[in-house]
Enzyme design. Structure first.
Site, short mmCIF file in Angstrom:
data_model
loop_
_atom_site.label_atom_id
_atom_site.label_comp_id
_atom_site.label_asym_id
_atom_site.label_seq_id
_atom_site.Cartn_x
_atom_site.Cartn_y
_atom_site.Cartn_z
N PRO A 63 0.82 -1.22 0.00
CA PRO A 63 0.00 0.00 0.00
C PRO A 63 0.84 1.26 0.00
O PRO A 63 1.76 1.41 0.81
CB PRO A 63 -0.81 -0.14 1.30
N CYS A 64 0.54 2.15 -0.96
CA CYS A 64 1.37 3.34 -1.13
C CYS A 64 0.84 4.55 -0.38
O CYS A 64 1.51 5.57 -0.32
CB CYS A 64 1.51 3.68 -2.62
#
Length: 339
Positions: free
Chosen positions: A85-86
């Site tokens: 997850p960015c």
């Protein structure tokens, strides 16, 4: 060759074959599509049910719905890929980094440690290279301790057959001579991707209202926007995100019709700008489909990376553990700026 011919010819699923690829935080399967088109067998892990449904509907590989953590048990595999997850490192996600509960890197490191792949990679926003650089260094250090040479490069999807300026950091761990993909000669515009759809509309089309037009004008004035945020068909699109596809914001992607009205993009238009072929069908409600598209790795970028993974695995040369230790300092390669 036209853009649509290019993606439909390149992104044809090949017969499942080894090596096995563990696809972490798999989303709807953008990375997996590129790898399957290069003949890899994929096995996805994703917590979102609609993403899993899309993955299983379109791809040969299975996708397990699971929330990954450092205590998750992963199988052995020759390749590990993923997009942790960015949001912890993106500007839109407030760049909380390691303090963010959405951080997926502990799980990714655990997968590499357990699976012991020959090669691995992860994709993330370029914010991880700057404000959160200390955390990137810590991640790389842990992965290097598992006897990998770690290299990273900022790639722009527009240079790999995607009609969109989309910069992403690609980090690769290997034990030999790995080469990042060379940019393609041909670059495509938004017209190449959606020119046949841009002037179309029906009863389901979503047009900007007068009040929305006024809001957009205020937004662009306040943000000192020189070029309107409309989709300009004569050039590659700006970065496609969940926010500017699904959200009715001043930053939204929209098409200007010949009569001056502005229409929000459709799911298929967004998918084409991300280089998904027309046969790829997204599952779930429209907002979920937009989110899947905005979060995906462009399949044509994945296809280019997968080709280099195949070349690397076919090569017999590998560094010894002592030689790997001598190369422990991460090598940051030339950054490719957006066009």
């Amino acid at each position: 060759m036209t853009y649509l011919d290019s993606i439909h010819q390149s992104l044809r699923l090949q017969a499942s074959a080894s090596p096995l690829v563990l696809d972490l935080f798999a989303g709807c399967g953008g990375l997996a599509l590129g790898f399957e088109a290069q003949g890899f067998e994929t096995y996805g892990f994703e917590m979102n049910a609609d993403c899993c449904a899309t993955y299983q509907h379109n791809l040969k590989g299975d996708c397990v719905q699971a929330k990954l953590g450092s205590d998750f048990q992963f199988p052995s595999a020759q390749v590990v890929i993923g997009g942790p997850p960015c949001q912890p490192f993106s500007v839109g996600g407030h760049q909380k980094g390691i303090r963010d509960s959405r951080d997926g890197f502990p799980a990714f490191i655990a997968a590499v440690e357990q699976a012991k792949p020959d090669i691995w990679m992860f994709e993330n926003v370029k914010g991880l290279m700057y404000r959160n650089k200390p955390y990137l260094d810590a991640i790389i250090s842990e992965l290097e301790d598992l006897d990998y040479i770690v290299e990273y490069k900022l790639l722009n999807a527009v240079q790999y057959g995607v009609p969109q300026n989309r910069e992403r950091m690609i980090v690769v761990g290997h034990r030999g001579d790995f080469l990042f993909p060379e940019p393609a000669v041909v670059r495509y515009s938004a017209r190449d991707a959606v020119g046949d759809l841009a002037c179309q509309h029906d009863e389901k089309s979503k047009f900007l209202t007068a009040s929305m037009d006024a809001y957009v004008a205020r937004y662009e004035t306040a943000s000192k926007c020189i070029t309107p945020r409309d989709l300009h068909l004569d050039r590659p699109a700006r970065t496609v995100t969940c926010r500017n596809l699904a959200g009715a914001t001043g930053d939204m992607h929209r098409v200007v019709l010949p009569d001056g009205r502005r229409r929000r993009l459709t799911v298929r238009e967004g998918a084409r700008l991300q280089s998904f072929p027309d046969w790829f069908e997204f599952q779930g409600k429209e907002e979920s489909q937009f989110n899947q598209i905005g979060n995906a790795v462009p399949p044509m970028l994945a296809y280019a990376i997968a080709a280099e993974f195949r070349r690397y695995l076919d090569s017999k040369f590998r560094f010894s553990p002592s030689e790997i230790q001598q190369r422990k300092n991460p090598k940051q390669l030339e950054l490719l700026s957006s066009v």
